[in-house]
Write a protein that holds these residues in place. Structure first.
Motif, PDB file in Angstrom:
ATOM      1  N   ALA A 277       4.270   4.115   8.618  1.00  0.00           N
ATOM      2  CA  ALA A 277       3.261   3.112   8.963  1.00  0.00           C
ATOM      3  C   ALA A 277       1.877   3.748   9.043  1.00  0.00           C
ATOM      4  N   THR A 278       1.801   4.936   9.657  1.00  0.00           N
ATOM      5  CA  THR A 278       0.516   5.638   9.746  1.00  0.00           C
ATOM      6  C   THR A 278       0.013   5.984   8.355  1.00  0.00           C
ATOM      7  N   SER A 279       0.904   6.474   7.514  1.00  0.00           N
ATOM      8  CA  SER A 279       0.519   6.848   6.156  1.00  0.00           C
ATOM      9  C   SER A 279       0.086   5.629   5.349  1.00  0.00           C
ATOM     10  N   LEU A 280       0.820   4.524   5.498  1.00  0.00           N
ATOM     11  CA  LEU A 280       0.462   3.313   4.757  1.00  0.00           C
ATOM     12  C   LEU A 280      -0.910   2.802   5.192  1.00  0.00           C
ATOM     13  N   ALA A 281      -1.182   2.871   6.500  1.00  0.00           N
ATOM     14  CA  ALA A 281      -2.486   2.427   6.990  1.00  0.00           C
ATOM     15  C   ALA A 281      -3.616   3.232   6.362  1.00  0.00           C
ATOM     16  N   MET A 282      -3.387   4.532   6.161  1.00  0.00           N
ATOM     17  CA  MET A 282      -4.420   5.392   5.580  1.00  0.00           C
ATOM     18  C   MET A 282      -4.517   5.255   4.076  1.00  0.00           C
ATOM     19  N   LEU A 283      -3.390   5.063   3.400  1.00  0.00           N
ATOM     20  CA  LEU A 283      -3.357   5.267   1.953  1.00  0.00           C
ATOM     21  C   LEU A 283      -3.183   3.999   1.123  1.00  0.00           C
ATOM     22  N   SER A 284      -2.860   2.883   1.740  1.00  0.00           N
ATOM     23  CA  SER A 284      -2.546   1.703   0.925  1.00  0.00           C
ATOM     24  C   SER A 284      -3.767   1.139   0.210  1.00  0.00           C
ATOM     25  N   SER A 285      -4.927   1.144   0.879  1.00  0.00           N
ATOM     26  CA  SER A 285      -6.096   0.445   0.329  1.00  0.00           C
ATOM     27  C   SER A 285      -7.274   1.347  -0.018  1.00  0.00           C
ATOM     28  N   GLY A 286      -7.376   2.513   0.638  1.00  0.00           N
ATOM     29  CA  GLY A 286      -8.568   3.341   0.481  1.00  0.00           C
ATOM     30  C   GLY A 286      -8.845   3.769  -0.947  1.00  0.00           C
ATOM     31  N   GLY A 287      -7.832   4.287  -1.618  1.00  0.00           N
ATOM     32  CA  GLY A 287      -8.023   4.754  -2.988  1.00  0.00           C
ATOM     33  C   GLY A 287      -8.364   3.621  -3.938  1.00  0.00           C
ATOM     34  N   ILE A 288      -7.719   2.456  -3.722  1.00  0.00           N
ATOM     35  CA  ILE A 288      -7.986   1.300  -4.589  1.00  0.00           C
ATOM     36  C   ILE A 288      -9.398   0.775  -4.352  1.00  0.00           C
ATOM     37  N   THR A 289      -9.817   0.739  -3.076  1.00  0.00           N
ATOM     38  CA  THR A 289     -11.190   0.320  -2.761  1.00  0.00           C
ATOM     39  C   THR A 289     -12.196   1.242  -3.431  1.00  0.00           C
ATOM     40  N   THR A 290     -11.938   2.554  -3.374  1.00  0.00           N
ATOM     41  CA  THR A 290     -12.839   3.529  -3.989  1.00  0.00           C
ATOM     42  C   THR A 290     -12.904   3.314  -5.501  1.00  0.00           C
ATOM     43  N   PHE A 291     -11.753   3.026  -6.106  1.00  0.00           N
ATOM     44  CA  PHE A 291     -11.723   2.752  -7.548  1.00  0.00           C
ATOM     45  C   PHE A 291     -12.638   1.584  -7.889  1.00  0.00           C
ATOM     46  N   TRP A 292     -12.475   0.442  -7.198  1.00  0.00           N
ATOM     47  CA  TRP A 292     -13.270  -0.739  -7.526  1.00  0.00           C
ATOM     48  C   TRP A 292     -14.752  -0.511  -7.235  1.00  0.00           C
TER      49      TRP A 292
END
Length: 509
Positions: A277-292
């Protein structure tokens, strides 16, 4: 043969009419409108599998409703689109009626055993969500947020020169997702970070597609066997992490959560599963947001120039040991939210335009919403962020168009403070407490790339990827394909040494 076929068709038709009758007979006339179903109780699951994150928005556009009902096996969903209804649900007066419900999701994708599930449910019912409480304590604001951000920035400053070499070629999403993952998890999990192992990072990426199966597939252990094996490898890495005391060298939030779980009677090996859960909170959206965010900056030459000018304006020019031929530029990243309005506007527009966050609450007792809609106890209320973010009454006729200039004007900047208008991080008590940590690091990574590199699409032009296959559970939609790019060190920067600093003593949010 014809007789068997006829019997089969008759059975299917009989079952269909029985399900239709059951569907409508169990629907109260005062409940929000029940949208017509082709396959009773299964249309929603089919629609989500076919259309992913766009499903709920498509329904709203098609039927033009403020609120409606979806029925699934043993569950009714009320989908709320209208801002005035959202405000009522989010009001303090209704806090005990509409209660956040993310615990089941966490239990489902982490694979906790029954004893751990019972212990966690008891703990949450008495003390609240320990994970959310800890993240609020350490990452919402103040010195601890500053410490975590600095650790992530230091990691990026060290890794970027090694990874972002001149003429390096790779997919833009893969490039930024890898760097951001190691920076964020490194700052939180410390020197023994399990994600430092490339096999664990790869296993994490292999597990993510399995989350949709855990949510929607009746037989996830058959349909997502490969993903669940990847999950097991990540869990085993966290078991080792805790056994060897890796958490004792980590950001204090991790050891505190571990001790809290232990106090609740959750075994150490089950605590390892909760780190998903901690990992998902950190990694689920950040990289995709940075891409867009990078896509919109890089594909707009004028905006790119404006952002570079803003960053250069706040960078300090220093000579190195008196050598004027070799300059050093220092960019203090704490101030870019205040000093780089175009960059910040691009981030906010990226979040508004792309976010597919869904706020989920459970109805605690039969109630009537806005003196009009009857909502049944134990039903789930879902508030799709897209319905708010693309509402022309809030954002004007260009609501469905990407335009970062809206966040440079005072008229729309005021919407940032309203979760009935801008909700990429959710709202209320479930509003993402790690949002400042994440956006600090995302903006810093983008600044590092923009001032040092020209990023060129290998296809010769920037083509916007579609998002048809994005997962409904993710707050940011993954593009359907990555964009292959080539990194070129800017000529003007080849004789410059850049230093990127997150100041220790700054007050940040």
């Amino acid at each position: 043969m014809h007789t068997l076929l006829a019997v089969g068709v008759a059975i299917i038709l009989f079952a269909y009419f029985i399900l239709q009758a059951l569907l409508h007979s169990t629907q109260n006339k005062r409940e929000p409108r029940l949208l017509e179903f082709t396959v009773p109780f299964l249309d929603s699951a089919i629609g989500i599998m076919r259309h992913g994150a766009s499903y709920l928005q498509n329904l709203r556009n098609k039927h033009q409703v403020s609120i409606h009902t979806l029925r699934m096996p043993f569950q009714r969903l009320y989908i709320v689109h209208a801002p005035h209804l959202i405000q009522i649900i989010q009001s303090k007066a209704n806090a005990a009626t509409f209660v956040p419900n993310l615990l089941d999701f966490g239990i489902l994708f982490s694979g906790l055993n029954k004893d751990a599930q019972i212990s966690l449910r008891k703990a949450v019912s008495v003390q609240g969500n320990g994970f959310t409480i800890s993240v609020h304590k350490y990452l919402l604001s103040g010195p601890s947020l500053n410490t975590a951000t600095k650790a992530a920035i230091d990691r990026l400053s060290e890794s970027l020169p090694k990874s972002f070499t001149d003429n390096h070629q790779e997919g833009l999403l893969e490039l930024v997702r890898h760097e951001l993952a190691l920076a964020l998890t490194g700052a939180i999990y410390g020197p023994e970070n399990p994600f430092n192992d490339p096999e664990i990072e790869a296993s994490w990426m292999g597990f993510l597609p399995g989350i949709s199966h855990l949510l929607y597939s009746p037989f996830p252990y058959l349909t997502a066997r490969k993903a669940l094996r990847s999950r097991s490898r990540v869990i085993d890495a966290f078991k080792k992490y805790f056994r060897t005391g890796g958490h004792l060298q980590a950001f204090p939030m991790i050891s505190e959560m571990y001790e809290i779980n232990k106090g609740h009677g959750i075994a150490p090996d089950e605590s390892a599963k909760l780190e998903l859960a901690t990992s998902l909170a950190m990694l689920s959206s950040g990289g995709i947001t940075t891409f867009w965010l990078l896509f919109h900056i890089l594909s707009d030459a004028g905006t790119m120039r404006s952002i570079r000018d803003e960053l250069y304006a706040v960078a300090k020019d220093e000579s190195k040991n008196g050598d004027i031929t070799r300059r050093t530029k220092v960019l203090i990243l704490n101030g870019i939210k205040e000093s780089c309005p175009t960059l910040l506007a691009m981030l906010n527009e990226t979040l508004r335009y792309h976010s597919t966050v869904i706020n989920i609450k459970e109805v605690q007792h039969d109630t009537t919403l806005a003196e009009q809609y009857f909502l049944k106890k134990e039903a789930i209320v879902m508030i799709p962020g897209q319905s708010v973010h693309h509402n022309t009454d809030i954002w004007g006729p260009s609501a469905n168009t990407f335009d970062h200039h809206r966040f440079i004007s005072a008229e729309f900047k005021k919407n940032l403070a309203s979760t009935s208008a801008f909700r990429p991080f959710g709202a209320g008590v479930t509003m993402c407490p790690g949002r400042h940590f994440s956006t600090n690091v995302i903006l810093s990574l983008v600044a590092m790339i923009v001032v040092q590199y020209d990023v060129l699409p290998q296809e010769g032009q920037w083509v916007t990827p579609t998002k048809r296959n994005a997962d409904l559970w993710n707050a940011m939609p993954k593009p359907d394909w990555d964009i292959n790019v080539r990194l070129v060190k800017r000529v003007a920067e080849k004789e410059v040494e850049w230093k990127f600093v997150w100041s220790e003593g700054a007050t940040v949010v």
